[in-house]
Design an enzyme around this catalytic site. Structure first.
Site, PDB file in Angstrom:
ATOM      1  N   ARG A  11      47.479  45.911  13.009  1.00 40.04           N
ATOM      2  CA  ARG A  11      47.787  44.823  13.942  1.00 40.04           C
ATOM      3  C   ARG A  11      46.743  44.663  15.033  1.00 40.04           C
ATOM      4  NH1 ARG A  11      53.076  47.109  16.167  1.00 40.04           N
ATOM      5  NH2 ARG A  11      51.773  48.953  15.959  1.00 40.04           N
ATOM      6  N   GLU A  37      46.345  52.534  27.244  1.00 43.99           N
ATOM      7  CA  GLU A  37      46.663  52.432  28.664  1.00 43.99           C
ATOM      8  C   GLU A  37      45.342  52.337  29.407  1.00 43.99           C
ATOM      9  OE1 GLU A  37      48.985  55.775  29.983  1.00 43.99           O
ATOM     10  OE2 GLU A  37      50.775  55.086  28.937  1.00 43.99           O
ATOM     11  N   GLN A  81      43.979  46.590  45.107  1.00 44.06           N
ATOM     12  CA  GLN A  81      43.461  45.256  44.796  1.00 44.06           C
ATOM     13  C   GLN A  81      42.749  45.300  43.457  1.00 44.06           C
ATOM     14  OE1 GLN A  81      41.417  43.328  48.081  1.00 44.06           O
ATOM     15  NE2 GLN A  81      39.940  42.415  46.695  1.00 44.06           N
ATOM     16  N   ASP A  82      43.015  44.308  42.601  1.00 44.77           N
ATOM     17  CA  ASP A  82      42.305  44.148  41.333  1.00 44.77           C
ATOM     18  C   ASP A  82      41.438  42.896  41.425  1.00 44.77           C
ATOM     19  OD1 ASP A  82      43.663  46.317  40.320  1.00 44.77           O
ATOM     20  OD2 ASP A  82      44.705  45.219  38.752  1.00 44.77           O
ATOM     21  N   ASN A  83      40.201  42.994  40.921  1.00 43.82           N
ATOM     22  CA  ASN A  83      39.268  41.874  40.942  1.00 43.82           C
ATOM     23  C   ASN A  83      38.732  41.633  39.540  1.00 43.82           C
ATOM     24  OD1 ASN A  83      39.412  41.723  43.810  1.00 43.82           O
ATOM     25  ND2 ASN A  83      37.947  43.387  43.949  1.00 43.82           N
ATOM     26  N   HIS A  89      26.375  46.757  46.223  1.00 38.46           N
ATOM     27  CA  HIS A  89      27.307  46.500  47.319  1.00 38.46           C
ATOM     28  C   HIS A  89      28.149  47.716  47.676  1.00 38.46           C
ATOM     29  CE1 HIS A  89      27.233  42.308  45.282  1.00 38.46           C
ATOM     30  NE2 HIS A  89      26.270  42.384  46.178  1.00 38.46           N
ATOM     31  N   LYS A 103      36.147  52.460  43.478  1.00 39.50           N
ATOM     32  CA  LYS A 103      36.349  51.429  42.458  1.00 39.50           C
ATOM     33  C   LYS A 103      36.526  52.090  41.097  1.00 39.50           C
ATOM     34  CE  LYS A 103      33.469  48.012  44.814  1.00 39.50           C
ATOM     35  NZ  LYS A 103      32.239  47.222  44.744  1.00 39.50           N
ATOM     36  N   HIS A 159      27.402  49.980  44.599  1.00 46.00           N
ATOM     37  CA  HIS A 159      27.745  49.639  43.223  1.00 46.00           C
ATOM     38  C   HIS A 159      27.139  48.299  42.829  1.00 46.00           C
ATOM     39  CE1 HIS A 159      30.532  47.587  40.348  1.00 46.00           C
ATOM     40  NE2 HIS A 159      30.204  48.673  39.677  1.00 46.00           N
ATOM     41  N   TYR A 187      37.792  45.262  38.053  1.00 41.65           N
ATOM     42  CA  TYR A 187      37.767  46.503  38.816  1.00 41.65           C
ATOM     43  C   TYR A 187      38.916  46.595  39.799  1.00 41.65           C
ATOM     44  CZ  TYR A 187      34.967  43.753  42.202  1.00 41.65           C
ATOM     45  OH  TYR A 187      34.500  42.797  43.064  1.00 41.65           O
ATOM     46  N   GLU A 212      31.031  44.572  54.958  1.00 43.00           N
ATOM     47  CA  GLU A 212      30.137  44.540  53.805  1.00 43.00           C
ATOM     48  C   GLU A 212      28.803  45.197  54.129  1.00 43.00           C
ATOM     49  OE1 GLU A 212      29.736  40.367  52.850  1.00 43.00           O
ATOM     50  OE2 GLU A 212      31.200  40.550  51.245  1.00 43.00           O
ATOM     51  N   ASP A 237      22.056  38.621  47.585  1.00 39.97           N
ATOM     52  CA  ASP A 237      21.529  39.797  46.888  1.00 39.97           C
ATOM     53  C   ASP A 237      20.005  39.814  46.785  1.00 39.97           C
ATOM     54  OD1 ASP A 237      24.009  40.940  46.615  1.00 39.97           O
ATOM     55  OD2 ASP A 237      24.275  40.390  44.509  1.00 39.97           O
TER      56      ASP A 237
END
Length: 190
Positions: free
Chosen positions: A23, A28, A46-48, A61, A71, A118, A131, A142, A169
């Site tokens: 299938r 996980e 937080q998820d991005n 960064h 992260k 990163h 992430y 920042e 950047d």
């Protein structure tokens, strides 16, 4: 979940147990219990997600001070070269970096603790990058260092003349000129 240490203490590669049959597959992608038992207690808040095309380079960064972030990064479509740079002054690996290819196929993840810069470069036609962060985004905190700092010497696996960068950047300082870095002797998780 398999944990592989890298050349820099604290930065680890995580490979989930993948179960395949006719299938498709199942795994996980994150288990707080297993992560905390095998690595360290971290509360992700937080998820991005970003989608980028070939040659896009994002980084290097970080967030400073009380807003520092760990992260847990992965790719769900395509391939990237993911990079963590030790920016903890006084660290035996200060200025060293770890570079790991993350892809939808290898399902690897990279854990980057607080105290690291990163970034990543996209190696496939497109890539979807996800992430988790253990601290909220704080624009006032920042920080960044130059992606092409010769003292760090990252091989991004793309031709530097083809790197697609944000305007921000393009103008970050080299590590030697950066201010407000991290102190190796401070526990940024306390």
């Amino acid at each position: 979940m398999k944990i592989t240490e890298t050349a820099i203490d604290g930065v680890v590669i995580i490979e989930p147990a993948v179960f395949c049959d006719s299938r498709g597959y199942f795994f996980e992608s994150y288990s707080e219990r297993e992560f905390n038992e095998k690595l360290r207690p971290v509360r992700f808040v937080q998820d991005n997600e970003s989608k980028s095309s070939y040659g896009v380079l994002r980084g290097l960064h970080f967030q400073k001070g009380a807003d520092a972030q760990s992260k847990l990064v992965r790719v769900v479509e395509g391939r990237v070269l993911d990079v963590a740079v030790d920016i903890r002054q006084g660290s035996p690996t200060f200025g060293a970096h770890v570079a790991v290819e993350l892809s939808a196929e290898n399902r690897r993840q990279l854990f980057i603790p607080r105290g690291f810069a990163h970034g990543f470069s996209v190696l496939s036609p497109t890539a979807v990058f996800q992430y988790k962060c253990d601290n909220f985004y704080a624009p006032q905190s920042e920080g960044a260092i130059a992606w092409d700092d010769p003292e760090i010497g990252i091989d991004w696996k793309i031709d530097p003349s083809e790197a697609i960068l944000s305007e921000k950047d393009k103008h970050h300082p080299r590590l030697a000129d950066a201010t407000e870095l991290f102190d190796y002797n401070i526990d940024y998780y306390a």
